[in-house]
Design a protein around this motif. Structure first.
Motif, PDB file in Angstrom:
ATOM      1  N   GLU A 125     -50.441  15.909 -14.740  1.00  0.00           N
ATOM      2  CA  GLU A 125     -49.674  16.293 -13.557  1.00  0.00           C
ATOM      3  C   GLU A 125     -50.403  17.369 -12.754  1.00  0.00           C
ATOM      4  N   LYS A 126     -50.074  17.429 -11.455  1.00  0.00           N
ATOM      5  CA  LYS A 126     -50.678  18.403 -10.556  1.00  0.00           C
ATOM      6  C   LYS A 126     -49.620  19.010  -9.650  1.00  0.00           C
ATOM      7  N   MET A 127     -50.060  19.893  -8.778  1.00  0.00           N
ATOM      8  CA  MET A 127     -49.252  20.423  -7.687  1.00  0.00           C
ATOM      9  C   MET A 127     -49.897  19.978  -6.377  1.00  0.00           C
ATOM     10  N   ALA A 128     -49.135  20.044  -5.288  1.00  0.00           N
ATOM     11  CA  ALA A 128     -49.646  19.552  -4.012  1.00  0.00           C
ATOM     12  C   ALA A 128     -49.259  20.480  -2.868  1.00  0.00           C
ATOM     13  N   GLU A 223     -42.184   0.655   2.724  1.00  0.00           N
ATOM     14  CA  GLU A 223     -43.368   1.189   3.393  1.00  0.00           C
ATOM     15  C   GLU A 223     -43.000   1.479   4.838  1.00  0.00           C
ATOM     16  N   GLY A 224     -43.394   2.654   5.344  1.00  0.00           N
ATOM     17  CA  GLY A 224     -43.017   2.976   6.713  1.00  0.00           C
ATOM     18  C   GLY A 224     -43.632   4.266   7.204  1.00  0.00           C
ATOM     19  N   PHE A 225     -43.059   4.788   8.311  1.00  0.00           N
ATOM     20  CA  PHE A 225     -43.502   6.032   8.915  1.00  0.00           C
ATOM     21  C   PHE A 225     -42.472   7.099   8.555  1.00  0.00           C
ATOM     22  N   TYR A 226     -42.896   8.140   7.854  1.00  0.00           N
ATOM     23  CA  TYR A 226     -41.972   9.141   7.332  1.00  0.00           C
ATOM     24  C   TYR A 226     -42.451  10.546   7.666  1.00  0.00           C
ATOM     25  N   GLN A 227     -41.510  11.409   8.076  1.00  0.00           N
ATOM     26  CA  GLN A 227     -41.799  12.819   8.231  1.00  0.00           C
ATOM     27  C   GLN A 227     -41.833  13.471   6.848  1.00  0.00           C
ATOM     28  N   LYS A 228     -42.167  14.739   6.801  1.00  0.00           N
ATOM     29  CA  LYS A 228     -42.334  15.412   5.515  1.00  0.00           C
ATOM     30  C   LYS A 228     -41.015  15.686   4.790  1.00  0.00           C
ATOM     31  N   GLU A 229     -39.895  15.750   5.521  1.00  0.00           N
ATOM     32  CA  GLU A 229     -38.625  16.137   4.890  1.00  0.00           C
ATOM     33  C   GLU A 229     -38.200  15.192   3.768  1.00  0.00           C
ATOM     34  N   PRO A 230     -38.314  13.866   3.924  1.00  0.00           N
ATOM     35  CA  PRO A 230     -37.949  12.976   2.809  1.00  0.00           C
ATOM     36  C   PRO A 230     -38.778  13.220   1.551  1.00  0.00           C
ATOM     37  N   LEU A 231     -39.997  13.691   1.716  1.00  0.00           N
ATOM     38  CA  LEU A 231     -40.831  14.004   0.559  1.00  0.00           C
ATOM     39  C   LEU A 231     -40.240  15.176  -0.218  1.00  0.00           C
ATOM     40  N   TYR A 232     -39.828  16.210   0.503  1.00  0.00           N
ATOM     41  CA  TYR A 232     -39.252  17.383  -0.150  1.00  0.00           C
ATOM     42  C   TYR A 232     -37.933  17.053  -0.844  1.00  0.00           C
ATOM     43  N   GLU A 233     -37.226  16.051  -0.330  1.00  0.00           N
ATOM     44  CA  GLU A 233     -35.916  15.686  -0.880  1.00  0.00           C
ATOM     45  C   GLU A 233     -36.000  14.607  -1.963  1.00  0.00           C
ATOM     46  N   ALA A 234     -37.208  14.202  -2.309  1.00  0.00           N
ATOM     47  CA  ALA A 234     -37.390  13.124  -3.274  1.00  0.00           C
ATOM     48  C   ALA A 234     -37.034  13.563  -4.689  1.00  0.00           C
ATOM     49  N   GLU A 235     -36.838  12.562  -5.543  1.00  0.00           N
ATOM     50  CA  GLU A 235     -36.564  12.823  -6.957  1.00  0.00           C
ATOM     51  C   GLU A 235     -37.854  12.930  -7.765  1.00  0.00           C
ATOM     52  N   GLU A 236     -38.869  12.169  -7.365  1.00  0.00           N
ATOM     53  CA  GLU A 236     -40.187  12.234  -7.988  1.00  0.00           C
ATOM     54  C   GLU A 236     -41.235  12.000  -6.908  1.00  0.00           C
ATOM     55  N   VAL A 237     -42.401  12.623  -7.075  1.00  0.00           N
ATOM     56  CA  VAL A 237     -43.512  12.443  -6.149  1.00  0.00           C
ATOM     57  C   VAL A 237     -44.779  12.263  -6.975  1.00  0.00           C
ATOM     58  N   PHE A 238     -45.611  11.317  -6.568  1.00  0.00           N
ATOM     59  CA  PHE A 238     -46.878  11.137  -7.269  1.00  0.00           C
ATOM     60  C   PHE A 238     -47.910  10.512  -6.340  1.00  0.00           C
ATOM     61  N   VAL A 239     -49.164  10.577  -6.766  1.00  0.00           N
ATOM     62  CA  VAL A 239     -50.259   9.927  -6.046  1.00  0.00           C
ATOM     63  C   VAL A 239     -51.003   9.018  -7.019  1.00  0.00           C
ATOM     64  N   THR A 240     -51.805   8.128  -6.448  1.00  0.00           N
ATOM     65  CA  THR A 240     -52.589   7.217  -7.270  1.00  0.00           C
ATOM     66  C   THR A 240     -54.014   7.134  -6.736  1.00  0.00           C
ATOM     67  N   ASN A 241     -54.952   6.929  -7.639  1.00  0.00           N
ATOM     68  CA  ASN A 241     -56.278   6.439  -7.266  1.00  0.00           C
ATOM     69  C   ASN A 241     -56.893   5.751  -8.472  1.00  0.00           C
ATOM     70  N   PHE A 249     -46.536  14.901  -9.430  1.00  0.00           N
ATOM     71  CA  PHE A 249     -46.523  16.294  -8.991  1.00  0.00           C
ATOM     72  C   PHE A 249     -45.331  17.022  -9.600  1.00  0.00           C
ATOM     73  N   LYS A 250     -45.579  18.240 -10.016  1.00  0.00           N
ATOM     74  CA  LYS A 250     -44.472  19.100 -10.450  1.00  0.00           C
ATOM     75  C   LYS A 250     -44.067  20.088  -9.355  1.00  0.00           C
ATOM     76  N   GLY A 259     -42.555  16.117 -12.407  1.00  0.00           N
ATOM     77  CA  GLY A 259     -43.916  15.865 -12.859  1.00  0.00           C
ATOM     78  C   GLY A 259     -43.988  14.687 -13.810  1.00  0.00           C
ATOM     79  N   LYS A 260     -44.715  14.846 -14.896  1.00  0.00           N
ATOM     80  CA  LYS A 260     -44.907  13.737 -15.832  1.00  0.00           C
ATOM     81  C   LYS A 260     -43.665  13.422 -16.653  1.00  0.00           C
ATOM     82  N   GLU A 261     -42.623  14.239 -16.518  1.00  0.00           N
ATOM     83  CA  GLU A 261     -41.348  13.951 -17.186  1.00  0.00           C
ATOM     84  C   GLU A 261     -40.476  12.997 -16.373  1.00  0.00           C
ATOM     85  N   GLY A 262     -40.889  12.670 -15.168  1.00  0.00           N
ATOM     86  CA  GLY A 262     -40.112  11.770 -14.318  1.00  0.00           C
ATOM     87  C   GLY A 262     -39.978  10.383 -14.931  1.00  0.00           C
TER      88      GLY A 262
END
Length: 285
Positions: A125-128, A223-241, A249-250, A259-262
């Motif tokens: 897990e990371k921070m962002a 999939e769509g166009f989103y402002q930053k507020e929905p990200l802050y209100e999410a239940e879990e956030v992550f990235v992939t590569n 993210f924690k 984080g990884k407990e999601g």
């Protein structure tokens, strides 16, 4: 370490390219990065499909197939005594005259790099942080995985050297885009959200795999166009590569997440582990 250099395997200290290579002079080149799991190149067919699409768009007279590249990978891994590895498959335009060229490139230059990776384990897990620098727009009709990385490098300089953080781009219009080297996802009320390709992001191979896998296991996907507020209100956030797989993210801009407990990232990672040592293309799941 050995690298594959356009027809031969050479020690990396002895590798040379022409100063007239348009990949060096003008950044005219494409690359793919992916992992080798216990000798298997995960999603190699998907990486080659994207690479070949880009080569055609840039008028490079080259295309690569699984058997050809897999044979080179096997030899490279053998020479470097690797079983689990990072691979960068790089195709530059090749040597030409100084000056911009309107015609195609007949002799592209293929390089394959490898480096050791530990055996794949659990999620890290990371921070962002949201970046001040915005995501640049694609230079053509779509974003290719090209040598043009100045936007990413400037973003990394803004973020700083800590490996525990990822920077997240917004577009100039203020829409969520992607990470410096990753694609962005978040979860809210049973739906998996991610920015649309039309925001100008790279259509990551792992991104495509996660979207298909999520639908397969029963998640709604948007999939769509989103402002930053929905990200802050999410239940879990992550990235992939393709190298780090799924990175939960924690924390994002001081907003806390599991984080990884999601539960969602755990479910997706469990499915990911089933496929990473055997799958050639996401179409087979």
């Amino acid at each position: 370490m050995y690298i594959y250099l356009n027809g031969e395997f050479v020690e990396q200290e002895k590798a040379l390219i022409s100063p007239f290579d348009h990949g060096f002079l003008y950044g005219l080149g494409l690359f793919e990065t992916f992992r080798i799991y216990e000798g298997h190149p995960f999603l190699l067919d998907d990486h080659l499909k994207r690479l070949n699409h880009g080569l055609k768009a840039l008028q490079f007279e080259a295309a690569y197939e699984r058997l050809q590249i897999f044979s080179l990978l096997q030899e490279l891994l053998k020479k470097n005594q690797l079983l689990n590895a990072y691979i960068r498959l790089n195709v530059s335009a090749g040597a030409g005259e100084v000056g911009l060229q309107a015609t195609g490139y007949e002799y592209p230059f293929l390089i394959i790099f490898s480096k050791s990776l530990p055996q794949a384990g659990e999620m890290q897990e990371k921070m962002a942080k949201l970046l001040k620098i915005t995501r640049n727009t694609p230079e053509g009709n779509e974003r290719l995985k090209s040598h043009h990385f100045l936007n990413n490098i400037l973003a990394k300089k803004e973020l700083g050297p800590s490996p525990n953080y990822e920077g997240l781009f917004l577009t100039k219009e203020g829409f969520l885009a992607e990470g410096i080297t990753s694609n962005l996802f978040w979860v809210k009320e049973g739906t998996l959200y991610t920015p649309a390709i039309e925001t100008g992001i790279l259509n990551g191979i792992t991104r495509q795999f996660i979207l298909k896998m999520a639908k397969k296991v029963g998640f709604e996907v948007a999939e769509g166009f989103y402002q930053k507020e929905p990200l802050y209100e999410a239940e879990e956030v992550f990235v992939t590569n393709s190298i780090q797989e799924i990175v939960p993210f924690k924390e994002v801009d001081m907003h806390q997440f599991p984080g990884k407990e999601g539960k969602v990232v755990q479910a997706l990672h469990k499915e990911f582990r089933k496929h990473r040592s055997v799958l050639w293309t996401r179409n087979d799941i």
